[in-house]
Enzyme design. Structure first.
Site, mmCIF file in Angstrom:
data_model
loop_
_atom_site.group_PDB
_atom_site.id
_atom_site.type_symbol
_atom_site.label_atom_id
_atom_site.label_comp_id
_atom_site.label_asym_id
_atom_site.label_seq_id
_atom_site.Cartn_x
_atom_site.Cartn_y
_atom_site.Cartn_z
ATOM 1 N N HIS A 72 0.829 -1.206 0.000
ATOM 2 C CA HIS A 72 0.000 0.000 0.000
ATOM 3 C C HIS A 72 0.862 1.255 0.000
ATOM 4 O O HIS A 72 1.845 1.333 0.713
ATOM 5 C CB HIS A 72 -0.947 0.001 1.212
ATOM 6 C CG HIS A 72 -2.169 -0.833 0.973
ATOM 7 N ND1 HIS A 72 -3.431 -0.314 0.996
ATOM 8 C CD2 HIS A 72 -2.295 -2.138 0.663
ATOM 9 C CE1 HIS A 72 -4.297 -1.279 0.706
ATOM 10 N NE2 HIS A 72 -3.634 -2.402 0.510
ATOM 11 N N TYR A 202 -9.173 6.089 7.220
ATOM 12 C CA TYR A 202 -9.311 6.457 8.632
ATOM 13 C C TYR A 202 -10.286 7.627 8.669
ATOM 14 O O TYR A 202 -9.960 8.718 8.180
ATOM 15 C CB TYR A 202 -7.964 6.892 9.218
ATOM 16 C CG TYR A 202 -6.979 5.764 9.450
ATOM 17 C CD1 TYR A 202 -6.214 5.245 8.403
ATOM 18 C CD2 TYR A 202 -6.803 5.220 10.723
ATOM 19 C CE1 TYR A 202 -5.310 4.212 8.622
ATOM 20 C CE2 TYR A 202 -5.893 4.184 10.950
ATOM 21 C CZ TYR A 202 -5.158 3.687 9.897
ATOM 22 O OH TYR A 202 -4.258 2.660 10.114
ATOM 23 N N PRO A 293 -4.806 0.493 18.886
ATOM 24 C CA PRO A 293 -4.553 0.010 17.525
ATOM 25 C C PRO A 293 -4.415 1.097 16.460
ATOM 26 O O PRO A 293 -3.820 0.837 15.410
ATOM 27 C CB PRO A 293 -5.756 -0.886 17.240
ATOM 28 C CG PRO A 293 -6.809 -0.479 18.207
ATOM 29 C CD PRO A 293 -6.099 0.014 19.410
ATOM 30 N N LYS A 297 0.618 -0.127 15.183
ATOM 31 C CA LYS A 297 2.006 -0.261 15.645
ATOM 32 C C LYS A 297 2.318 -1.533 16.424
ATOM 33 O O LYS A 297 3.489 -1.922 16.542
ATOM 34 C CB LYS A 297 2.375 0.949 16.519
ATOM 35 C CG LYS A 297 2.559 2.219 15.753
ATOM 36 C CD LYS A 297 3.748 2.118 14.820
ATOM 37 C CE LYS A 297 3.522 2.948 13.590
ATOM 38 N NZ LYS A 297 4.258 2.578 12.422
ATOM 39 N N TYR A 383 3.974 6.329 10.461
ATOM 40 C CA TYR A 383 3.092 5.234 10.051
ATOM 41 C C TYR A 383 3.886 4.140 9.345
ATOM 42 O O TYR A 383 3.680 2.949 9.600
ATOM 43 C CB TYR A 383 1.998 5.780 9.128
ATOM 44 C CG TYR A 383 0.858 4.818 8.897
ATOM 45 C CD1 TYR A 383 -0.325 4.918 9.632
ATOM 46 C CD2 TYR A 383 0.944 3.796 7.947
ATOM 47 C CE1 TYR A 383 -1.370 4.035 9.424
ATOM 48 C CE2 TYR A 383 -0.097 2.915 7.732
ATOM 49 C CZ TYR A 383 -1.258 3.043 8.484
ATOM 50 O OH TYR A 383 -2.296 2.161 8.287
HETATM 51 P P1 FAD Z 1 1.147 -12.098 21.470
HETATM 52 O O1 FAD Z 1 0.750 -12.126 20.041
HETATM 53 O O2 FAD Z 1 0.110 -11.785 22.473
HETATM 54 O O3 FAD Z 1 1.802 -13.505 21.793
HETATM 55 C C1 FAD Z 1 2.054 -13.940 23.101
HETATM 56 C C2 FAD Z 1 1.962 -15.447 23.134
HETATM 57 O O4 FAD Z 1 2.304 -15.914 24.415
HETATM 58 C C3 FAD Z 1 0.563 -15.935 22.852
HETATM 59 O O5 FAD Z 1 0.596 -16.937 21.855
HETATM 60 C C4 FAD Z 1 0.089 -16.451 24.198
HETATM 61 O O6 FAD Z 1 -0.851 -17.522 24.056
HETATM 62 C C5 FAD Z 1 1.392 -16.901 24.820
HETATM 63 N N1 FAD Z 1 1.391 -16.944 26.271
HETATM 64 C C6 FAD Z 1 0.833 -16.081 27.157
HETATM 65 N N2 FAD Z 1 1.070 -16.432 28.424
HETATM 66 C C7 FAD Z 1 1.815 -17.560 28.356
HETATM 67 C C8 FAD Z 1 2.369 -18.405 29.332
HETATM 68 N N3 FAD Z 1 2.209 -18.160 30.644
HETATM 69 N N4 FAD Z 1 3.062 -19.472 28.933
HETATM 70 C C9 FAD Z 1 3.248 -19.740 27.606
HETATM 71 N N5 FAD Z 1 2.741 -18.962 26.626
HETATM 72 C C10 FAD Z 1 2.030 -17.887 26.999
HETATM 73 N N6 FAD Z 1 -1.910 -4.476 16.519
HETATM 74 C C11 FAD Z 1 -1.961 -3.774 15.407
HETATM 75 O O7 FAD Z 1 -0.933 -3.240 15.010
HETATM 76 N N7 FAD Z 1 -3.132 -3.644 14.695
HETATM 77 C C12 FAD Z 1 -4.279 -4.264 15.088
HETATM 78 O O8 FAD Z 1 -5.311 -4.158 14.434
HETATM 79 C C13 FAD Z 1 -4.261 -5.008 16.257
HETATM 80 N N8 FAD Z 1 -5.363 -5.630 16.677
HETATM 81 C C14 FAD Z 1 -5.303 -6.346 17.829
HETATM 82 C C15 FAD Z 1 -6.440 -6.991 18.274
HETATM 83 C C16 FAD Z 1 -6.414 -7.727 19.479
HETATM 84 C C17 FAD Z 1 -7.669 -8.405 19.967
HETATM 85 C C18 FAD Z 1 -5.213 -7.799 20.207
HETATM 86 C C19 FAD Z 1 -5.147 -8.554 21.515
HETATM 87 C C20 FAD Z 1 -4.073 -7.162 19.736
HETATM 88 C C21 FAD Z 1 -4.113 -6.435 18.562
HETATM 89 N N9 FAD Z 1 -2.982 -5.801 18.068
HETATM 90 C C22 FAD Z 1 -3.034 -5.095 16.947
HETATM 91 C C23 FAD Z 1 -1.703 -5.887 18.731
HETATM 92 C C24 FAD Z 1 -0.845 -6.979 18.131
HETATM 93 O O9 FAD Z 1 -1.637 -8.073 17.770
HETATM 94 C C25 FAD Z 1 0.174 -7.341 19.192
HETATM 95 O O10 FAD Z 1 0.965 -6.200 19.415
HETATM 96 C C26 FAD Z 1 1.041 -8.537 18.808
HETATM 97 O O11 FAD Z 1 0.287 -9.704 18.827
HETATM 98 C C27 FAD Z 1 2.222 -8.648 19.770
HETATM 99 O O12 FAD Z 1 2.890 -9.860 19.571
HETATM 100 P P2 FAD Z 1 3.540 -10.641 20.778
HETATM 101 O O13 FAD Z 1 4.190 -11.835 20.168
HETATM 102 O O14 FAD Z 1 4.334 -9.711 21.583
HETATM 103 O O15 FAD Z 1 2.321 -11.053 21.708
HETATM 104 C C1 DHB Z 2 -5.665 -2.601 10.862
HETATM 105 C C2 DHB Z 2 -5.601 -2.318 12.187
HETATM 106 C C3 DHB Z 2 -5.177 -1.076 12.598
HETATM 107 O O1 DHB Z 2 -5.090 -0.794 13.897
HETATM 108 C C4 DHB Z 2 -4.835 -0.111 11.695
HETATM 109 O O2 DHB Z 2 -4.450 1.107 12.127
HETATM 110 C C5 DHB Z 2 -4.890 -0.395 10.363
HETATM 111 C C6 DHB Z 2 -5.312 -1.657 9.951
HETATM 112 C C7 DHB Z 2 -6.127 -3.932 10.413
HETATM 113 O O3 DHB Z 2 -6.439 -4.777 11.264
HETATM 114 O O4 DHB Z 2 -6.192 -4.170 9.193
#
Ligand code: FAD
Ligand code: DHB
Length: 390
Positions: A72, A202, A293, A297, A383
């Site tokens: 994009h 947005y 969100p 980021k 961004y």
């Molecule tokens: P996570 O993806 O949370 O991974 C952590 C892992 O550790 C998980 O698999 C979990 O099951 C595991 N875990 C937890 N506790 C334990 C334990 N005690 N023992 C073993 N394993 C464990 N970011 C965006 O940029 N845009 C979005 O649209 C967006 N939407 C989101 C929607 C939701 C519902 C959520 C929750 C987050 C969203 N985020 C979004 C944020 C983004 O998904 C996270 O920043 C990203 O997943 C971070 O990755 P991570 O690996 O640090 O954590």
């Molecule tokens: C999406 C999520 C976001 O938070 C954003 O700023 C842009 C896109 C997405 O899930 O596609």
């Protein structure tokens, strides 16, 4: 069992860390308390910054991303009667990619299970121990219910916001946290319908913020600002489509609707925990910080953290040098705060607070970003992702 790096959590942060380390000849074991099916189905982020795409490509995971991901060149900012495109390559020479976090995780898991380091799903009772020494360990119960001990040189806490690692880093007033909860939430839906737009929209609207995103040429991802205590049952598919159509309305443009395949309400908060290290336990990703969100980021920050961490651990474990491990937390936190500011700023500019003074300031800021190249460039640089050491 013994390994060099014991990694707690198989989200994008833990899986990518394991892969970055393996490519440098450092072994690790990843412990995940959920099942593979659960980890692969969790619908979350969708936008990858250029540096995230480059990192995934460098570790050999670029093939499907480049085939199925959508590059994009900008976003639309919308407010009543106006939809303005910010063209990222013109503003800052970079682009972003639409490629779901679910796909990133599937690619990482597939690579890991195909000859990569061990990845254990369905473990429980994960407890890191002796992290203040040079020989920490992780106690856990495996999927068969057998208690096990993983001896390691380093523990990586990549277990997300609700994990066990951060409390250990903060234990006994060792660190501090900063937190902001926002008085709104996002209702997110996934729909089997072609996106109605070429770039993400947005939209500021008197009824509240709306975001039109996508996952593929035939799947749209849409979000609506709602109250944090809003019940998903109160939002029928028709009500969701009507709300979206109102908020995105523009003369000569129409929103395509279609079957909604998933819907949920996401809370919004900013959270930073420092330091991101205690002894031989290092935090990365959501384990250490959460951003709202708006601005996409979260996933990108997790990728940036583990890129820094992998370099620090290679230096520590291969060369016995502690400098990069010692500076990891400060360097990671500098970027974390930049992204925390950007996400807070985007959130504050686009969500209706209900206060009309706020609304005029928001509209003034939106007009500024859409008319000043300097203001637009500031948004575009953040961004698309600032260079790694920011
Ligand atoms: P996570 O993806 O949370 O991974 C952590 C892992 O550790 C998980 O698999 C979990 O099951 C595991 N875990 C937890 N506790 C334990 C334990 N005690 N023992 C073993 N394993 C464990 N970011 C965006 O940029 N845009 C979005 O649209 C967006 N939407 C989101 C929607 C939701 C519902 C959520 C929750 C987050 C969203 N985020 C979004 C944020 C983004 O998904 C996270 O920043 C990203 O997943 C971070 O990755 P991570 O690996 O640090 O954590
Ligand atoms: C999406 C999520 C976001 O938070 C954003 O700023 C842009 C896109 C997405 O899930 O596609």
């Amino acid at each position: 069992v013994r390994t060099q790096v014991g990694i707690i959590g198989a989200g994008p942060a833990g899986l990518l860390l394991s892969r970055l380390l393996a490519l440098q000849g450092i072994d690790s074991v990843v412990l995940e308390n959920r099942s593979r099916a659960y980890a692969e189905a969790r619908i979350r982020a969708g936008i990858l910054e250029q540096h995230s795409v480059d990192t995934l490509t460098d570790v050999g995971l670029g093939a499907r991303l480049h085939r199925e991901g959508l590059e994009h060149h900008g976003i639309y900012l919308q407010y009543p009667e106006t939809r303005h495109k910010l063209h990222f390559p013109e503003l800052c020479g970079r682009t972003v990619w639409v490629y779901g976090q679910t796909e990133v995780v599937k690619d990482l898991i597939a690579a890991q299970l195909d000859g990569g380091p061990p990845l254990l799903f369905g473990v429980s009772d994960v407890v890191p121990e002796d992290v203040d020494t040079d020989s920490p360990r992780i106690r856990f119960t495996d999927a068969d219910g057998v208690p096990r001990v993983l001896e390691c040189d380093v523990v990586a806490g990549t277990d997300g916001f609700h994990g066990v690692s951060r409390p250990l880093v903060l234990e006994g007033n060792r660190g501090r946290v900063w937190e902001r909860t926002y008085p709104y939430a996002w209702l997110g839906v996934l729909a089997d319908v072609a996106p109605s737009t070429d770039e993400l929209i947005y939209a500021w609207h008197p009824d509240g913020f709306a975001l039109h995103s996508m996952r593929s040429p035939s799947v749209s991802r849409l979000y609506l600002q709602v109250d944090p205590d809003e019940k998903i049952e109160d939002w029928s598919d028709d009500r969701i489509w009507e709300g979206l159509a109102t908020r995105f309305a523009l003369d000569g443009w129409e929103l395509n609707s279609g079957p909604i395949t998933e819907k949920s309400v996401l809370p919004m908060r900013s959270f930073v925990s420092a330091p991101m290290r205690r002894g031989r336990l290092f935090l990365a990703g959501d384990a250490a910080h959460i951003v709202p969100p708006t601005g996409a980021k979260g996933l990108n920050l997790a990728i940036a953290d583990v890129t820094l961490l992998a370099t620090a651990l290679v230096r520590l474990l291969k060369e016995g040098q502690t400098d990069l491990a010692d500076s990891y937390s400060d360097r990671a936190l500098a970027r974390v705060w930049r992204c925390t500011h950007f996400s807070w700023w985007m959130t504050s500019m686009l969500h209706r607070s209900g206060d009309d003074f706020d609304a005029e300031l928001q509209l003034c800021q939106l007009r500024r970003v859409c008319s000043s190249e300097a203001a637009a460039r500031e948004l575009a640089e953040n961004y698309t992702g600032l260079p790694l050491d920011h």
